[in-house]
Design a protein around this motif. Sequence first.
Motif, short mmCIF file in Angstrom:
data_model
loop_
_atom_site.label_atom_id
_atom_site.label_comp_id
_atom_site.label_asym_id
_atom_site.label_seq_id
_atom_site.Cartn_x
_atom_site.Cartn_y
_atom_site.Cartn_z
N LEU A 102 -44.05 37.70 -26.49
CA LEU A 102 -43.52 38.20 -25.22
C LEU A 102 -42.79 39.53 -25.33
O LEU A 102 -42.52 40.18 -24.32
CB LEU A 102 -42.58 37.16 -24.60
CG LEU A 102 -43.19 35.79 -24.31
CD1 LEU A 102 -42.13 34.87 -23.73
CD2 LEU A 102 -44.39 35.91 -23.39
N GLY A 103 -42.43 39.92 -26.55
CA GLY A 103 -41.70 41.18 -26.74
C GLY A 103 -40.22 41.05 -26.42
O GLY A 103 -39.54 42.05 -26.22
N THR A 104 -39.73 39.80 -26.34
CA THR A 104 -38.32 39.59 -26.00
C THR A 104 -37.55 38.93 -27.13
O THR A 104 -38.12 38.19 -27.94
CB THR A 104 -38.18 38.70 -24.75
OG1 THR A 104 -38.73 37.40 -25.01
CG2 THR A 104 -38.85 39.31 -23.54
N TRP A 105 -36.27 39.21 -27.16
CA TRP A 105 -35.34 38.55 -28.08
C TRP A 105 -34.21 38.01 -27.22
O TRP A 105 -33.53 38.78 -26.55
CB TRP A 105 -34.83 39.55 -29.11
CG TRP A 105 -33.96 38.94 -30.16
CD1 TRP A 105 -32.59 38.88 -30.16
CD2 TRP A 105 -34.39 38.29 -31.36
NE1 TRP A 105 -32.16 38.26 -31.29
CE2 TRP A 105 -33.24 37.88 -32.05
CE3 TRP A 105 -35.64 38.03 -31.92
CZ2 TRP A 105 -33.29 37.22 -33.27
CZ3 TRP A 105 -35.69 37.37 -33.13
CH2 TRP A 105 -34.54 36.97 -33.80
N GLU A 106 -34.07 36.72 -27.20
CA GLU A 106 -33.06 36.04 -26.39
C GLU A 106 -33.14 36.48 -24.93
O GLU A 106 -32.13 36.76 -24.27
CB GLU A 106 -31.67 36.24 -26.98
CG GLU A 106 -31.54 35.61 -28.36
CD GLU A 106 -30.17 35.76 -28.97
OE1 GLU A 106 -29.34 36.54 -28.46
OE2 GLU A 106 -29.93 35.10 -29.99
N GLY A 107 -34.37 36.59 -24.42
CA GLY A 107 -34.60 36.87 -23.02
C GLY A 107 -34.66 38.32 -22.61
O GLY A 107 -34.96 38.63 -21.46
N ALA A 108 -34.36 39.24 -23.52
CA ALA A 108 -34.37 40.67 -23.17
C ALA A 108 -35.48 41.39 -23.95
O ALA A 108 -35.70 41.12 -25.13
CB ALA A 108 -33.02 41.30 -23.51
N TYR A 109 -36.15 42.30 -23.25
CA TYR A 109 -37.18 43.10 -23.92
C TYR A 109 -36.53 44.03 -24.94
O TYR A 109 -35.47 44.59 -24.70
CB TYR A 109 -37.99 43.92 -22.91
CG TYR A 109 -38.93 43.07 -22.11
CD1 TYR A 109 -40.09 42.58 -22.68
CD2 TYR A 109 -38.64 42.72 -20.80
CE1 TYR A 109 -40.95 41.76 -21.97
CE2 TYR A 109 -39.49 41.89 -20.08
CZ TYR A 109 -40.65 41.42 -20.68
OH TYR A 109 -41.50 40.61 -19.97
#
Length: 148
Positions: A102-109
């Motif tokens: 998804l390209g996210t870490w803990e919900g952030a891009y």
Amino acid sequence: MNIINKILDVDDYYFDVFMSISEALTGFTVNELQSTGLAETYYTYILKSLDSATFVEFLTVSKNILEKSSGEDELKKAIQSEIIKNPGMDAISGKVITLWYLGTWEGAYINDLSYKEGLVWNLIHSHPPGAKQPGYKSWNIKPVNSNS
């Protein structure tokens, strides 16, 4: 399984382990992961986001699994028993998988490229809406696995 040799200009042994375990966790080859242009970015982002000892422990466990496993089935079993069934390791592996897909870490891009290059778009044979359009008249081409 072998740990990959240095491919990018990252002077860090654990980068190779990160790429090899990412391949095993995502099901995409190292070359496919590198083609996103985000391998080094993701690695350094994780180093900055996690306590370094925690990430090194994850990579050390991964290294041992990769070196001990002689085949695909053995690798899958080792990942299941030594990473997935270990709550701390499982949490990190889940974040790594989410990062690639998804390209996210803990919900952030991580950045705008991480959205565009998420593996999820390849998996569903699509493109990231608003970012990487499929091209003129692409609507005229039947979708993959279309029965009609």
